[in-house]
Scaffold this motif. Sequence first.
Motif, short mmCIF file in Angstrom:
data_model
loop_
_atom_site.label_atom_id
_atom_site.label_comp_id
_atom_site.label_asym_id
_atom_site.label_seq_id
_atom_site.Cartn_x
_atom_site.Cartn_y
_atom_site.Cartn_z
N ASP A 179 0.85 -1.19 0.00
CA ASP A 179 0.00 0.00 0.00
C ASP A 179 0.89 1.24 0.00
OD1 ASP A 179 -1.76 2.02 0.41
OD2 ASP A 179 -2.70 1.16 2.21
N PRO A 180 0.82 2.07 -1.04
CA PRO A 180 1.69 3.25 -1.10
C PRO A 180 1.45 4.19 0.08
CG PRO A 180 0.16 3.16 -2.99
CD PRO A 180 -0.02 1.90 -2.23
N GLU A 181 0.22 4.19 0.59
CA GLU A 181 -0.07 5.08 1.74
C GLU A 181 0.80 4.72 2.93
OE1 GLU A 181 -2.36 7.65 1.77
OE2 GLU A 181 -2.45 7.25 -0.41
N VAL A 182 0.83 3.42 3.23
CA VAL A 182 1.61 2.96 4.37
C VAL A 182 3.08 3.28 4.14
CG1 VAL A 182 2.30 0.93 5.72
CG2 VAL A 182 -0.06 1.14 4.85
N PHE A 183 3.54 2.98 2.88
CA PHE A 183 4.95 3.19 2.58
C PHE A 183 5.33 4.68 2.68
CE2 PHE A 183 7.76 4.60 -0.88
CZ PHE A 183 8.95 4.20 -0.33
N LEU A 184 4.44 5.54 2.09
CA LEU A 184 4.75 6.98 2.10
C LEU A 184 4.79 7.52 3.53
CD1 LEU A 184 2.66 8.00 -1.01
CD2 LEU A 184 5.13 8.29 -0.74
N GLU A 185 3.92 6.98 4.36
CA GLU A 185 3.91 7.40 5.76
C GLU A 185 5.25 7.08 6.42
OE1 GLU A 185 1.58 9.24 6.95
OE2 GLU A 185 2.48 9.35 8.96
N GLN A 186 5.73 5.87 6.09
CA GLN A 186 7.01 5.41 6.62
C GLN A 186 8.14 6.30 6.11
OE1 GLN A 186 7.64 1.38 5.47
NE2 GLN A 186 9.52 1.18 6.65
N LEU A 187 8.06 6.57 4.77
CA LEU A 187 9.09 7.40 4.15
C LEU A 187 9.13 8.81 4.77
CD1 LEU A 187 11.19 7.56 1.85
CD2 LEU A 187 9.35 8.40 0.37
N VAL A 242 15.04 13.41 -2.54
CA VAL A 242 13.91 12.56 -2.98
C VAL A 242 13.83 12.57 -4.50
CG1 VAL A 242 11.42 12.27 -2.95
CG2 VAL A 242 12.62 12.99 -0.89
N LEU A 243 13.85 11.35 -5.07
CA LEU A 243 13.63 11.23 -6.52
C LEU A 243 12.37 10.40 -6.69
CD1 LEU A 243 17.30 10.32 -6.98
CD2 LEU A 243 16.30 12.09 -8.43
N ALA A 244 11.22 11.07 -6.83
CA ALA A 244 9.94 10.35 -6.81
C ALA A 244 9.00 10.90 -7.87
CB ALA A 244 9.31 10.47 -5.44
N THR A 245 7.90 10.18 -8.03
CA THR A 245 6.88 10.67 -8.96
C THR A 245 6.23 11.89 -8.35
OG1 THR A 245 5.16 9.32 -7.97
CG2 THR A 245 6.41 8.31 -9.77
N ALA A 246 5.59 12.66 -9.20
CA ALA A 246 4.94 13.89 -8.74
C ALA A 246 3.93 13.58 -7.65
CB ALA A 246 4.25 14.56 -9.93
N GLN A 289 2.92 16.65 1.95
CA GLN A 289 1.78 16.85 2.85
C GLN A 289 2.02 16.16 4.19
OE1 GLN A 289 -1.45 15.36 0.50
NE2 GLN A 289 -1.59 17.25 -0.72
N ARG A 290 2.54 14.93 4.10
CA ARG A 290 2.78 14.17 5.32
C ARG A 290 3.85 14.84 6.19
NH1 ARG A 290 0.32 9.06 4.45
NH2 ARG A 290 -0.27 9.03 2.27
N LEU A 291 4.90 15.39 5.54
CA LEU A 291 5.96 16.07 6.30
C LEU A 291 5.41 17.34 6.97
CD1 LEU A 291 9.00 15.59 3.89
CD2 LEU A 291 8.79 14.70 6.22
N ALA A 292 4.52 17.98 6.21
CA ALA A 292 3.92 19.20 6.76
C ALA A 292 3.14 18.87 8.03
CB ALA A 292 3.02 19.86 5.71
N ARG A 293 2.42 17.68 7.93
CA ARG A 293 1.64 17.28 9.11
C ARG A 293 2.56 16.99 10.29
NH1 ARG A 293 -1.94 14.66 5.56
NH2 ARG A 293 -1.00 12.64 5.84
N LEU A 312 22.93 11.97 5.62
CA LEU A 312 22.70 12.30 4.21
C LEU A 312 21.98 11.07 3.61
CD1 LEU A 312 23.07 13.99 1.63
CD2 LEU A 312 25.34 12.96 1.41
N SER A 313 20.73 11.29 3.28
CA SER A 313 19.94 10.14 2.80
C SER A 313 19.24 10.50 1.50
CB SER A 313 18.88 9.76 3.83
OG SER A 313 19.52 9.46 5.05
N ALA A 314 18.92 9.44 0.80
CA ALA A 314 18.20 9.65 -0.46
C ALA A 314 17.14 8.56 -0.64
CB ALA A 314 19.17 9.61 -1.63
N PHE A 315 16.06 8.94 -1.28
CA PHE A 315 15.05 7.96 -1.65
C PHE A 315 14.86 8.06 -3.16
CE2 PHE A 315 10.60 7.53 -3.01
CZ PHE A 315 10.48 6.16 -2.86
N GLY A 316 14.86 6.90 -3.82
CA GLY A 316 14.67 6.94 -5.28
C GLY A 316 13.72 5.87 -5.77
N GLU A 317 12.85 6.22 -6.69
CA GLU A 317 12.01 5.18 -7.30
C GLU A 317 12.11 5.18 -8.82
OE1 GLU A 317 8.03 5.62 -5.91
OE2 GLU A 317 7.77 7.65 -6.66
N MET A 318 13.29 5.66 -9.33
CA MET A 318 13.50 5.57 -10.77
C MET A 318 13.56 4.10 -11.21
SD MET A 318 16.15 8.66 -11.60
CE MET A 318 17.50 8.00 -10.65
N VAL A 319 14.19 3.26 -10.36
CA VAL A 319 14.28 1.83 -10.70
C VAL A 319 12.89 1.22 -10.79
CG1 VAL A 319 16.61 1.33 -9.92
CG2 VAL A 319 14.75 1.43 -8.26
#
Lengths: 611, 150
Positions: A30-38, A54-58, A66-70, A129-136
Amino acid sequence: MHKLYMGNRQKAPGQQFITPSSHSVQFYEDPEVFLEQLAGFAGAAVGAGGCYLVLATAEHRCSLQQRLARRAIDLRMAAAGNRFIALDAREVLTTFMVEGWPNRERFFASLEPQLLRARSARLRPDAPLSAFGEMVALLWEDGHREAAVHLEQLWNELLGRHSFSLLCAYPIACFAHDSRDDLFARVCREHTEVMPTEGYTALQSDAERLRLVSTLQQEAAVVRAVVEERERAIAQRRHAEEKLWRSEEFVRRIIESGVDCVMILDPQGRLEYISPSGQQALEISNLSNFLGRSWVEFWKDEDRPRVEAALAAARAGGIGSFQGDCSTPQGTRKFWDERITPVRGNDGQVEQLIAVARDLTELRQAQQIAVQAEKLAAAGRMAATIAHEINNPLEAVTNFIYLARTTPDMPEEAARHLEVADRELTRVAQIAQKTLGFYRDTSKDKWLHVRELVEDVLLIYERKMRNKQITAEVSVDPELRIYFKQGELRQVLSNLLVNAIDACASGGRIWLRAHASTDWSEGGEDGVRFTIADNGAGMSPEVQKRIFVPFFTTKANVGTGIGLWVSKSLLEQHGGSLRFRSRQGSPSGTVMSFFVPGNANLQVHELPRSA
Amino acid sequence: MAFLSRLLAARAPAREAFPSFSDGPPVSAVRRPHVLVVDDETLIADSVAAILNRNGYDAVARYSGLAAIEYLEKKRPDIVVTDVMLPDLDGVHVALTVRKVLPQTRVVLFSGHVSTTQLLELNSAAANSFELLSKPVHPAQLLKALQPAD
């Protein structure tokens, strides 16, 4: 070997990022759960004074923000300070993908500056220093799975150059179809940490973990079994389909390549199908005019009872057969040998009838010709016998007439009568020799005096011509000779002369010519050309078309219809040719001209032209 | 039959074929060529013999090959005219016998049968060529054929 990642939530948020370099992969359902974790990771990194790239889809970027803002992270400030760098994964991909493959130089040129920018933006040197990528993941979803694995390798190279921690994420559904190759395993191998989907991360104890692993193993076993079963079934079905296709193809080829006419009829005897060769044999150009029609109707009335009987036999489950005449729609008369077999359905009922017809027209014609030839041969044998039987009495009678004529003191009138009798008898003897001796010596070529041959033939038909008051003009060089079969050449001449005589009206004229000639159509072969012309009625175009067809005759009562056909065949057998011109009206007449190659051409020319 | 026997018996004067010369031997002394005619058709054999007798020959008819051979052993004909098809010995056999025992005797074959030509071809291959006349032979033709070659 990858150990299952268990509960990174339990670790202190900053801890995992302090390790020099790590390359983790997170699978998620579930992307919701994952994004919350991220959001948790990113928030922790930024909060600790570090930087998150962050290298992610729009969509994911938006959701993450939004989640970070919260979480009360001041993203605006972090972004302004380059501590939160969000890039569009697809846009970045386009900076280094070349023809569906990640280009190494471009990859570094594109990402290394971003990393350096992030590194220098940290508030403290020990900040994460961290990065998240979903280009793969995007590449994978697009089907460029090898490219995705390669991109993971490029990331590893970048991780070797710079110390940072990288998190990749794939929706687990990406791998739902991946059963045949080891790409999933290769993706896992490129990572230092593999994190299963959310259902398996929040485990409380090792016992629970082992139970879960066992359950997974069992499920996997079930799935594998199901998959294998399904694959076997598919393979079997494919095999069966291929077999069926092959057998259909085989039957279709047999039907289409055969010369036989194959028809399929419904049980009522209506046409459903005619094979291509059948359509050709029947001269059918528009099949739809024939389909659905009753097959029996195509046969002649007198053949219909046999057709019906054959159909009935096939309907009853047997094989029906008959032979009969059936003209094509174009009017060509053909003679067929038919065989009808039933096709049964699963219930045993006759569903269709297959009628296979063989065109016997030519065979029958050949048989008729053979019969005719046999008749000719029999006639020949009889002629030889008759010749022998007639010659003896002829000899005796001739002798006695001679004796009577030369008897001394024979009264003058009686002597005159005997002289006429002797002359007529001489004619009989000559004619018997010419006609009954006709079939002699046809086996060998020999030198023939053309003039003598022509005169011999004329002699046979002298009376016939005299009765019709036909005059014949002969123009043949007396020295002209040809090396050929005497009997055959005489037969050809006779056939053509008889036709000319029959064509002439009373008082008609016939011209017979023969001269040394060269046939240029056959590469300039030397021989003799014979011409027999008459001023008879001529032939209509319809007749002209058919004169070489065996058993075609305009003289139904007296003709056999094979004269011209035999003549043409005889000549062609020896490399000769026969052609004609004919016209009706005024003037009318027919000219038959044939060429006989003289095997020894030189002799033909070396012979003196005139005596 | 009386007519037939009269026909066969009638003889033309010998001088028709062999004119006598005033300074030569008397006509009666000129030896007429002796001819043996062989044919199983008695009418033909007899009529040919009669024609020859009427034209300056001394002809005798025989009706079978064996009878012909038997005759050859006693007399020495100058000419043998034989049909090829005979019921016992064929004419070619007769001709070969003549060639062997009477090399000076002329042999003339006549036949109405097809295979004769082939038979003769065989013989000519064996350097035994004979004259051949094909039936029916007109008497005038026969007489012309029997005249000495010179």
